[in-house]
Design a protein around this motif. Structure first.
Motif, PDB file in Angstrom:
ATOM      1  N   SER A  44      32.832  32.137  28.705  1.00  0.00           N
ATOM      2  CA  SER A  44      33.511  33.232  27.742  1.00  0.00           C
ATOM      3  C   SER A  44      34.282  32.969  26.658  1.00  0.00           C
ATOM      4  N   GLU A  45      34.545  31.370  26.799  1.00  0.00           N
ATOM      5  CA  GLU A  45      35.187  31.206  25.510  1.00  0.00           C
ATOM      6  C   GLU A  45      34.354  30.592  24.256  1.00  0.00           C
ATOM      7  N   PHE A  46      33.309  30.283  24.294  1.00  0.00           N
ATOM      8  CA  PHE A  46      32.824  30.204  23.984  1.00  0.00           C
ATOM      9  C   PHE A  46      31.932  30.545  22.578  1.00  0.00           C
ATOM     10  N   GLU A  47      31.386  32.182  23.109  1.00  0.00           N
ATOM     11  CA  GLU A  47      31.270  33.484  21.921  1.00  0.00           C
ATOM     12  C   GLU A  47      32.402  33.607  21.170  1.00  0.00           C
ATOM     13  N   ALA A 168      31.258  34.285  35.859  1.00  0.00           N
ATOM     14  CA  ALA A 168      30.832  33.489  35.078  1.00  0.00           C
ATOM     15  C   ALA A 168      30.683  35.133  34.214  1.00  0.00           C
ATOM     16  N   SER A 169      31.235  36.083  33.878  1.00  0.00           N
ATOM     17  CA  SER A 169      31.053  37.495  33.526  1.00  0.00           C
ATOM     18  C   SER A 169      32.030  37.932  32.901  1.00  0.00           C
ATOM     19  N   TYR A 170      33.277  37.061  33.411  1.00  0.00           N
ATOM     20  CA  TYR A 170      33.926  37.275  32.717  1.00  0.00           C
ATOM     21  C   TYR A 170      34.858  37.429  31.195  1.00  0.00           C
ATOM     22  N   PRO A 267      41.579  40.870  41.893  1.00  0.00           N
ATOM     23  CA  PRO A 267      40.644  42.064  41.543  1.00  0.00           C
ATOM     24  C   PRO A 267      40.259  42.715  40.855  1.00  0.00           C
ATOM     25  N   TRP A 268      41.544  42.222  39.467  1.00  0.00           N
ATOM     26  CA  TRP A 268      41.323  42.320  38.292  1.00  0.00           C
ATOM     27  C   TRP A 268      40.611  41.339  37.027  1.00  0.00           C
ATOM     28  N   GLY A 269      40.234  40.245  37.538  1.00  0.00           N
ATOM     29  CA  GLY A 269      39.734  39.091  37.347  1.00  0.00           C
ATOM     30  C   GLY A 269      40.307  38.013  37.499  1.00  0.00           C
ATOM     31  N   GLY A 289      43.495  34.133  31.217  1.00  0.00           N
ATOM     32  CA  GLY A 289      43.503  34.923  31.537  1.00  0.00           C
ATOM     33  C   GLY A 289      41.639  35.514  31.280  1.00  0.00           C
ATOM     34  N   TYR A 290      40.934  35.762  32.517  1.00  0.00           N
ATOM     35  CA  TYR A 290      39.963  35.903  32.170  1.00  0.00           C
ATOM     36  C   TYR A 290      39.247  37.313  33.149  1.00  0.00           C
ATOM     37  N   VAL A 291      39.061  38.485  32.652  1.00  0.00           N
ATOM     38  CA  VAL A 291      39.109  39.729  32.934  1.00  0.00           C
ATOM     39  C   VAL A 291      37.735  40.504  33.214  1.00  0.00           C
ATOM     40  N   LYS A 292      37.383  40.815  34.946  1.00  0.00           N
ATOM     41  CA  LYS A 292      36.628  41.636  35.341  1.00  0.00           C
ATOM     42  C   LYS A 292      36.652  42.990  34.794  1.00  0.00           C
TER      43      LYS A 292
END
Ligand code: FES
Ligand SMILES: [Fe+2]
Length: 353
Positions: A44-47, A168-170, A267-269, A289-292
């Motif tokens: 997600s850092e490539f977004e 990967a979806s975080y 559970p949060w990520g 941090g990567y959040v779900k």
């Protein structure tokens, strides 16, 4: 080190001698452990940017590297093949990489594309003018790179345990970035991470969220997995049918990968901590941090991260002072609570550094 330094039998073994935590020679020798797989970035850092210099890796192992995402993702040298200028100085979005010194241009796969004033150069360009590619491993949406070889790592085994999380979806949350300076050797930071023994003494808030009696430690080639069970009624993972931990209330999976990477799944990520060696008595710890599910971030074992970090730093810095004592050299391991620390020291002792 020699393997006999740390007895294989935890019941007899003595801990790492204090010189490993204080002396420059030992610190320098241990730097060799940082050439294997290192955490680079989450997908997600490539977004925001398709070109990311990996400054934390340069601090860890001295190599200036880039992650570049185009039709494929590559880890490339961030050093221009002309006279050595660093290419990308900050994250950016571009279709080519152009050196700011004399204009040499590279494709996003590292191939030399253009160089002014080189028409008369003989034998130019050659393969040596392309940017060196470094190994890149994508695992559960996390990119890893290595500067020497591609060491074996337990990716498949861990994916069976953690793959259900769909990491990967975080989403990357820069608000969770931290860069802590700690007045202690990096080994002490890792030692401390690898046991939950200290939780009731050092972390009263975390202790409220975890069922201490249910805390488990699993060691394997290349790392350690600690599992924190939630106290009744507190937030826990939804485990799919057939999962190895099905039926248990798991508050956190704490995964450490040799030598300096910590992946804390809540559970949060996911909170990633990377320890950077600075000197025999100093290290830095980066948090990413990567959040779900941000709604869960205020609950359970994953909600008190800054408090827990402060408490850990306090105790580690005090231990660092203890390491210089004439009266202290080595301790012993708790056979029931310090399997992770013992496993780490055994790994180090086997390296023959
Ligand atoms: S150093 Fe890059 S073009 Fe000269
Ligand atoms: Fe701790």
């Amino acid at each position: 080190m020699s393997e006999s330094l740390i007895d294989e039998d935890i019941r007899k073994a003595r801990t790492l001698p204090s010189r490993y935590y204080t002396e420059q020679d030992e610190f320098d020798r241990l730097k060799a452990v940082f050439t294997g797989w290192q955490f680079a970035a989450h997908v997600s850092e490539f977004e925001a940017h398709n070109i990311r210099p990996l400054d934390h890796l340069e601090a860890i192992n001295g190599e200036s590297l880039l992650l570049v995402s185009g039709s494929e993702t590559f880890c490339l040298s961030n050093v221009c093949t002309h006279r050595g200028m660093r290419l990308a100085l900050e994250p950016c979005t571009k279709k080519t990489l152009q050196c700011r010194y004399h204009g040499r241009t590279f494709s996003l796969d590292g191939t030399l594309r253009h160089m002014p004033e080189f028409e008369q150069a003989i034998g130019f360009p050659s393969g040596a003018d392309n940017l060196r590619r470094f190994p890149l491993k994508r695992w559960m949406g996390l990119h890893f790179t290595a500067v020497e070889g591609e060491p074996k790592a337990p990716w498949e085994m861990l994916e069976q345990r953690l793959g259900f999380l769909d990491v990967a979806s975080y989403t990357y949350d820069p608000g969770r970035n931290r860069d802590h300076g700690v007045e202690a050797n990096w080994l002490l930071y890792v030692d401390n991470y690898l046991e939950g023994f200290h939780i009731p003494y050092v972390h009263p808030e975390l202790n409220q969220a975890l069922d201490y009696a249910g805390y488990t430690t699993e060691t394997f080639d290349g790392g350690v997995l600690q599992i924190g069970k939630a106290v009744e009624g507190d937030v826990a993972f939804d485990l799919p049918a057939g999962h190895p931990d099905e039926g248990q209330d798991i508050a956190a999976y704490y995964l450490w990968l040799f030598p300096n990477m910590m992946f804390n799944f809540y559970p949060w990520g996911l909170s990633v901590n990377v320890v950077i060696p600075v000197s025999p008595t100093q290290c830095r710890v980066l948090y990413r941090g990567y959040v779900k599910d941000a709604n869960l971030a205020g609950q359970g074992a994953g909600s008190v991260l800054d408090t827990v970090e402060d408490q850990d730093q306090w105790v580690i810095e005090e231990v660092q002072r203890g390491m210089t004592s004439r009266a202290y050299d080595r301790g012993r391991y708790s056979p029931t609570q310090e399997q992770g620390v013992h496993h780490f020291h055994r790994m180090l002792s086997r390296l023959h550094l």
